[in-house]
Design a protein around this motif. Structure first.
Motif, mmCIF file in Angstrom:
data_model
loop_
_atom_site.group_PDB
_atom_site.id
_atom_site.type_symbol
_atom_site.label_atom_id
_atom_site.label_comp_id
_atom_site.label_asym_id
_atom_site.label_seq_id
_atom_site.Cartn_x
_atom_site.Cartn_y
_atom_site.Cartn_z
ATOM 1 N N PHE A 21 0.807 -1.222 0.000
ATOM 2 C CA PHE A 21 0.000 0.000 0.000
ATOM 3 C C PHE A 21 0.845 1.280 0.000
ATOM 4 O O PHE A 21 0.365 2.363 0.304
ATOM 5 N N TYR A 22 2.099 1.146 -0.404
ATOM 6 C CA TYR A 22 2.965 2.334 -0.450
ATOM 7 C C TYR A 22 2.462 3.360 -1.462
ATOM 8 O O TYR A 22 2.655 4.561 -1.266
ATOM 9 N N ASP A 23 1.789 2.901 -2.507
ATOM 10 C CA ASP A 23 1.232 3.833 -3.489
ATOM 11 C C ASP A 23 0.231 4.790 -2.846
ATOM 12 O O ASP A 23 0.182 5.967 -3.174
ATOM 13 N N VAL A 24 -0.546 4.275 -1.888
ATOM 14 C CA VAL A 24 -1.508 5.124 -1.169
ATOM 15 C C VAL A 24 -0.754 6.158 -0.332
ATOM 16 O O VAL A 24 -1.130 7.333 -0.295
ATOM 17 N N VAL A 25 0.312 5.734 0.316
ATOM 18 C CA VAL A 25 1.126 6.644 1.130
ATOM 19 C C VAL A 25 1.687 7.762 0.254
ATOM 20 O O VAL A 25 1.645 8.936 0.631
ATOM 21 N N GLN A 26 2.177 7.402 -0.924
ATOM 22 C CA GLN A 26 2.722 8.411 -1.830
ATOM 23 C C GLN A 26 1.654 9.389 -2.299
ATOM 24 O O GLN A 26 1.914 10.578 -2.429
ATOM 25 N N ARG A 27 0.447 8.878 -2.565
ATOM 26 C CA ARG A 27 -0.644 9.725 -3.053
ATOM 27 C C ARG A 27 -1.266 10.576 -1.955
ATOM 28 O O ARG A 27 -1.537 11.753 -2.157
ATOM 29 N N GLU A 28 -1.523 9.948 -0.788
ATOM 30 C CA GLU A 28 -2.346 10.603 0.227
ATOM 31 C C GLU A 28 -1.635 10.849 1.557
ATOM 32 O O GLU A 28 -2.222 11.445 2.454
ATOM 33 N N GLY A 29 -0.425 10.344 1.699
ATOM 34 C CA GLY A 29 0.265 10.465 2.979
ATOM 35 C C GLY A 29 -0.161 9.333 3.910
ATOM 36 O O GLY A 29 -1.039 8.531 3.586
ATOM 37 N N TRP A 30 0.465 9.275 5.076
ATOM 38 C CA TRP A 30 0.192 8.177 6.017
ATOM 39 C C TRP A 30 -1.246 8.208 6.521
ATOM 40 O O TRP A 30 -1.805 7.180 6.873
ATOM 41 N N GLY A 31 -1.867 9.375 6.536
ATOM 42 C CA GLY A 31 -3.258 9.485 6.985
ATOM 43 C C GLY A 31 -4.239 8.840 6.025
ATOM 44 O O GLY A 31 -5.391 8.605 6.382
ATOM 45 N N GLY A 32 -3.792 8.514 4.816
ATOM 46 C CA GLY A 32 -4.672 7.926 3.815
ATOM 47 C C GLY A 32 -4.772 6.412 3.869
ATOM 48 O O GLY A 32 -5.604 5.823 3.174
ATOM 49 N N ILE A 33 -3.932 5.772 4.696
ATOM 50 C CA ILE A 33 -3.980 4.308 4.728
ATOM 51 C C ILE A 33 -5.131 3.830 5.604
ATOM 52 O O ILE A 33 -5.595 4.538 6.489
ATOM 53 N N LYS A 34 -5.595 2.635 5.313
ATOM 54 C CA LYS A 34 -6.699 2.047 6.073
ATOM 55 C C LYS A 34 -6.198 1.608 7.442
ATOM 56 O O LYS A 34 -5.027 1.267 7.620
ATOM 57 N N ALA A 35 -7.101 1.576 8.406
ATOM 58 C CA ALA A 35 -6.763 1.128 9.759
ATOM 59 C C ALA A 35 -6.203 -0.295 9.722
ATOM 60 O O ALA A 35 -5.256 -0.616 10.444
ATOM 61 N N ARG A 36 -6.765 -1.131 8.869
ATOM 62 C CA ARG A 36 -6.286 -2.512 8.747
ATOM 63 C C ARG A 36 -4.836 -2.533 8.281
ATOM 64 O O ARG A 36 -4.020 -3.305 8.786
ATOM 65 N N ASP A 37 -4.496 -1.665 7.306
ATOM 66 C CA ASP A 37 -3.121 -1.612 6.818
ATOM 67 C C ASP A 37 -2.175 -1.117 7.915
ATOM 68 O O ASP A 37 -1.075 -1.638 8.071
ATOM 69 N N ALA A 38 -2.620 -0.131 8.681
ATOM 70 C CA ALA A 38 -1.795 0.369 9.791
ATOM 71 C C ALA A 38 -1.565 -0.742 10.811
ATOM 72 O O ALA A 38 -0.448 -0.926 11.305
ATOM 73 N N GLY A 39 -2.601 -1.496 11.112
ATOM 74 C CA GLY A 39 -2.475 -2.613 12.047
ATOM 75 C C GLY A 39 -1.535 -3.680 11.531
ATOM 76 O O GLY A 39 -0.709 -4.221 12.282
#
Length: 60
Positions: A21-39
């Motif tokens: 999910f690094y593509d999401v981080v690049q697009r939206e920053g760390w706040g854009g990742i899903k709670a499941r991905d953070a977990g």
């Protein structure tokens, strides 16, 4: 007040890439990742730390 992260930025990026999910981080920053991905990131970091600790114990 923002909390200080325990994981280094490099480690966070490495795990995000590994988990896909690094593509999401690049697009939206760390706040854009899903709670499941953070977990899953935290879970993976713990696994890595435990493995490193076990390897260190074996090398004593």
């Amino acid at each position: 007040m923002p909390r200080k992260g325990i994981m280094s930025p490099r480690l966070k990026e490495e795990i995000a890439k590994e988990l896909g999910f690094y593509d999401v981080v690049q697009r939206e920053g760390w706040g854009g990742i899903k709670a499941r991905d953070a977990g899953n990131m935290v879970k993976r970091a713990i696994e890595m730390a435990e493995r490193a600790s076990n390897e260190q114990d074996q090398n004593k």
